[in-house]
Design a protein around this motif. Structure first.
Motif, PDB file in Angstrom:
ATOM      1  N   THR A 170       0.924  -1.215  -0.089  1.00  0.00           N
ATOM      2  CA  THR A 170      -0.049  -0.097  -0.057  1.00  0.00           C
ATOM      3  C   THR A 170       0.947   1.139  -0.113  1.00  0.00           C
ATOM      4  OG1 THR A 170      -1.736  -1.082   1.155  1.00  0.00           O
ATOM      5  CG2 THR A 170      -1.621   1.111   1.116  1.00  0.00           C
ATOM      6  N   ALA A 171       0.606   2.116  -0.934  1.00  0.00           N
ATOM      7  CA  ALA A 171       1.460   3.378  -0.870  1.00  0.00           C
ATOM      8  C   ALA A 171       0.608   4.540  -0.178  1.00  0.00           C
ATOM      9  CB  ALA A 171       1.436   3.871  -2.328  1.00  0.00           C
ATOM     10  N   PHE A 172       1.399   5.252   0.191  1.00  0.00           N
ATOM     11  CA  PHE A 172       0.946   6.403   1.362  1.00  0.00           C
ATOM     12  C   PHE A 172       1.741   7.758   1.094  1.00  0.00           C
ATOM     13  CE2 PHE A 172       4.020   3.855   3.211  1.00  0.00           C
ATOM     14  CZ  PHE A 172       4.941   4.723   3.901  1.00  0.00           C
ATOM     15  N   GLY A 229      -6.596   5.525  -4.873  1.00  0.00           N
ATOM     16  CA  GLY A 229      -7.353   4.438  -5.166  1.00  0.00           C
ATOM     17  C   GLY A 229      -6.838   3.590  -6.577  1.00  0.00           C
ATOM     18  N   SER A 230      -5.750   3.660  -7.007  1.00  0.00           N
ATOM     19  CA  SER A 230      -5.416   3.356  -8.081  1.00  0.00           C
ATOM     20  C   SER A 230      -4.522   2.097  -7.791  1.00  0.00           C
ATOM     21  CB  SER A 230      -4.467   4.043  -9.106  1.00  0.00           C
ATOM     22  OG  SER A 230      -3.361   4.580  -8.527  1.00  0.00           O
ATOM     23  N   THR A 243       0.600  -2.253  -5.989  1.00  0.00           N
ATOM     24  CA  THR A 243       0.511  -1.406  -5.123  1.00  0.00           C
ATOM     25  C   THR A 243      -0.757  -0.625  -5.138  1.00  0.00           C
ATOM     26  OG1 THR A 243       3.080  -1.029  -5.152  1.00  0.00           O
ATOM     27  CG2 THR A 243       1.864   0.757  -4.355  1.00  0.00           C
ATOM     28  N   TYR A 244      -1.392  -0.539  -3.939  1.00  0.00           N
ATOM     29  CA  TYR A 244      -2.505   0.274  -3.847  1.00  0.00           C
ATOM     30  C   TYR A 244      -2.193   1.592  -3.409  1.00  0.00           C
ATOM     31  CZ  TYR A 244      -7.194   1.681  -2.061  1.00  0.00           C
ATOM     32  OH  TYR A 244      -8.368   2.463  -1.848  1.00  0.00           O
ATOM     33  N   ASP A 256     -12.573   4.028  -2.179  1.00  0.00           N
ATOM     34  CA  ASP A 256     -10.999   3.955  -1.690  1.00  0.00           C
ATOM     35  C   ASP A 256     -10.715   3.704  -0.347  1.00  0.00           C
ATOM     36  OD1 ASP A 256     -12.350   6.195  -0.408  1.00  0.00           O
ATOM     37  OD2 ASP A 256     -10.954   7.807  -0.917  1.00  0.00           O
ATOM     38  N   THR A 257     -11.589   2.945   0.224  1.00  0.00           N
ATOM     39  CA  THR A 257     -11.452   2.402   1.634  1.00  0.00           C
ATOM     40  C   THR A 257     -10.041   1.467   1.225  1.00  0.00           C
ATOM     41  OG1 THR A 257     -13.506   2.379   2.418  1.00  0.00           O
ATOM     42  CG2 THR A 257     -12.126   0.863   3.617  1.00  0.00           C
ATOM     43  N   ALA A 258      -9.177   1.725   2.401  1.00  0.00           N
ATOM     44  CA  ALA A 258      -7.726   0.790   2.525  1.00  0.00           C
ATOM     45  C   ALA A 258      -8.130  -0.493   3.522  1.00  0.00           C
ATOM     46  CB  ALA A 258      -6.693   1.727   3.153  1.00  0.00           C
ATOM     47  N   TRP A 259      -7.771  -1.429   2.625  1.00  0.00           N
ATOM     48  CA  TRP A 259      -7.997  -2.845   3.362  1.00  0.00           C
ATOM     49  C   TRP A 259      -6.734  -3.523   3.760  1.00  0.00           C
ATOM     50  CZ3 TRP A 259     -12.612  -5.643   3.925  1.00  0.00           C
ATOM     51  CH2 TRP A 259     -13.884  -4.831   3.539  1.00  0.00           C
TER      52      TRP A 259
END
Length: 413
Positions: free
Chosen positions: A77-79, A181-182, A202-203, A260-263
């Motif tokens: 996951t990217a942030f 969200g991509s 990568t989300y 765009d919820t992160a799981w």
């Protein structure tokens, strides 16, 4: 469990130790074969262990992977590096593993040992499944290896590694911008073939919005974490099974929450089980980043220990890491009563105020295990969630009642 000095973490640890003793985990672990064979190369690497650990990702001894190696790239996951700055760069933690392609362990001995522990006959058909699933525990790990990967969307080249003594590397790297969200694919050319994972996704998770942290074992997947033989059967023989009602609940939760919820899926299992659990998640649950333990390689006995020792500390540590990535997200955390999820979630709620908005705990009454009554006592949950508002946590048996709870939490927040 009375007394003002009650410590949820200590209680969870003591409860796990009682379960291990009552269900004879030590006996089962000692009966399983250890595939690790001392070799000159391994001894030499162990002499370098202190240096490698101190140098970490600056280790100058890294050697590029070759066609003789087998690589796993793990989804991530990217942030935003600074969530308060709209123009701040994106980052992501890239985790990869490198193995020696040919198993040096004695496959037949390992299969026989695992099968014997489960009481399988010598000619049982299940032995073929055991052999297939036990292989990631037999591959030799490759310390001090580097991987060159390319992010497809931008053609950006990433250097991952070097791997540590567990054959793992972890690098927080800057990545090109993309819309929140991509999904962006990253691949590596070397280290492919049977058993490899050379493509990852990568989300891109924006700083704001909702997030889910879900336990895996006995929350969404039948693992039998309190029964050593049950763990072996569910891992090496049985087709992985979802907990009844949980796929439908997660599908409904996904429809209720923003797109765009992160799981995140958090398990105390070692990384050896990453492909096994990733396929299970893909089949039954919404996409998300799977976070596993980076220890207990090369031993099946280590799998049993990983699932039953220090799980509260491990999960607290990983949730703190997720918080460092996405401190402004509104988190819903979901677990079960068989391990230390209540205590871990309670600690994070209290020590990171305002981050967790709802705690859901599945009361695991359907698990045949010693000590389940103690784990399901109302007082346990009251102590685990001390000083947490009553409308911020819920213990359930029927997943069907949880969708409304999610709706209510969203309205409150």
């Amino acid at each position: 469990m009375g007394g003002n000095g009650f410590n949820p973490s200590s209680f969870a640890g003591a409860m796990q130790l009682r379960t291990r003793k009552e269900n004879k985990f030590d006996e089962v672990e000692s009966s399983l074969p250890d595939p690790r064979v001392p070799r000159l190369e391994a001894t030499h690497l162990l002499n370098l262990s202190g240096l490698l650990n101190r140098l970490g990702n600056l280790n100058p001894f890294g050697k590029g992977v070759t066609s003789e190696d087998l690589v796993w790239l793990l989804d991530n996951t990217a942030f935003k590096s600074s969530p308060r700055g709209a123009s701040s760069p994106w980052q992501a933690e890239f985790v990869a593993a490198v193995f020696e392609r040919e198993a040096k362990g004695r496959v037949a001995d390992m299969v026989a040992g695992v099968a014997r522990a489960m009481g399988l006959a010598d000619d049982a058909e299940e032995r073929k499944t055991v052999e297939e699933r036990v292989m990631p525990f037999l591959w030799d790990i490759r310390p001090a290896r580097t991987i060159t990967a390319v992010q497809a969307q931008h053609g950006t080249q990433l250097r991952l590694g070097p791997t540590n003594l567990n054959g793992l590397s972890s690098n927080v790297l800057r990545v090109p911008s993309s819309s929140k969200g991509s999904l962006v694919k990253t691949s590596t050319r070397l280290g492919g073939g049977e058993g490899a994972i050379v493509d990852m996704q990568t989300y891109y998770a924006g700083p704001d919005g909702w997030g889910i942290i879900s336990d895996v074992d006995d929350t969404i997947k039948v693992t039998m974490t309190s029964d050593p033989i049950g763990i072996l059967r569910e891992t090496f023989v049985n087709s992985p099974r979802p907990i009844s009602g949980m796929p439908a609940f997660y599908a409904e939760m996904k429809s209720l929450l923003p797109q765009d919820t992160a799981w995140f899926y958090l398990s105390a299992s070692p990384y050896n089980l990453y492909p096994f659990l990733k396929q299970f998640r893909k089949q039954h649950y919404p996409p998300g980043t799977l976070i596993l333990r980076d220890s207990s390689w090369k031993t099946v006995a280590g799998l049993l220990s990983a699932l039953t020792l220090n799980t509260e500390e491990y999960k607290v540590d990983r949730m703190r890491k997720i918080n460092s990535w996405l401190p402004r997200r509104k988190m819903i955390v979901i677990g079960d009563s068989t391990q230390s999820d209540p205590e871990a979630y309670g600690e994070i709620y209290r020590t990171i105020p305002g981050w967790i908005k709802m705690i859901l705990i599945r009361k695991a009454t359907d698990v045949a295990e010693s000590g389940i009554d103690e784990k399901n006592e109302p007082e346990r949950f009251q102590r685990a969630f001390k000083d947490i508002p009553r409308d911020a946590w819920h213990v359930f048996e029927d997943p069907g009642e949880c969708a409304q709870i999610i709706k209510d939490a969203m309205q409150r927040n």
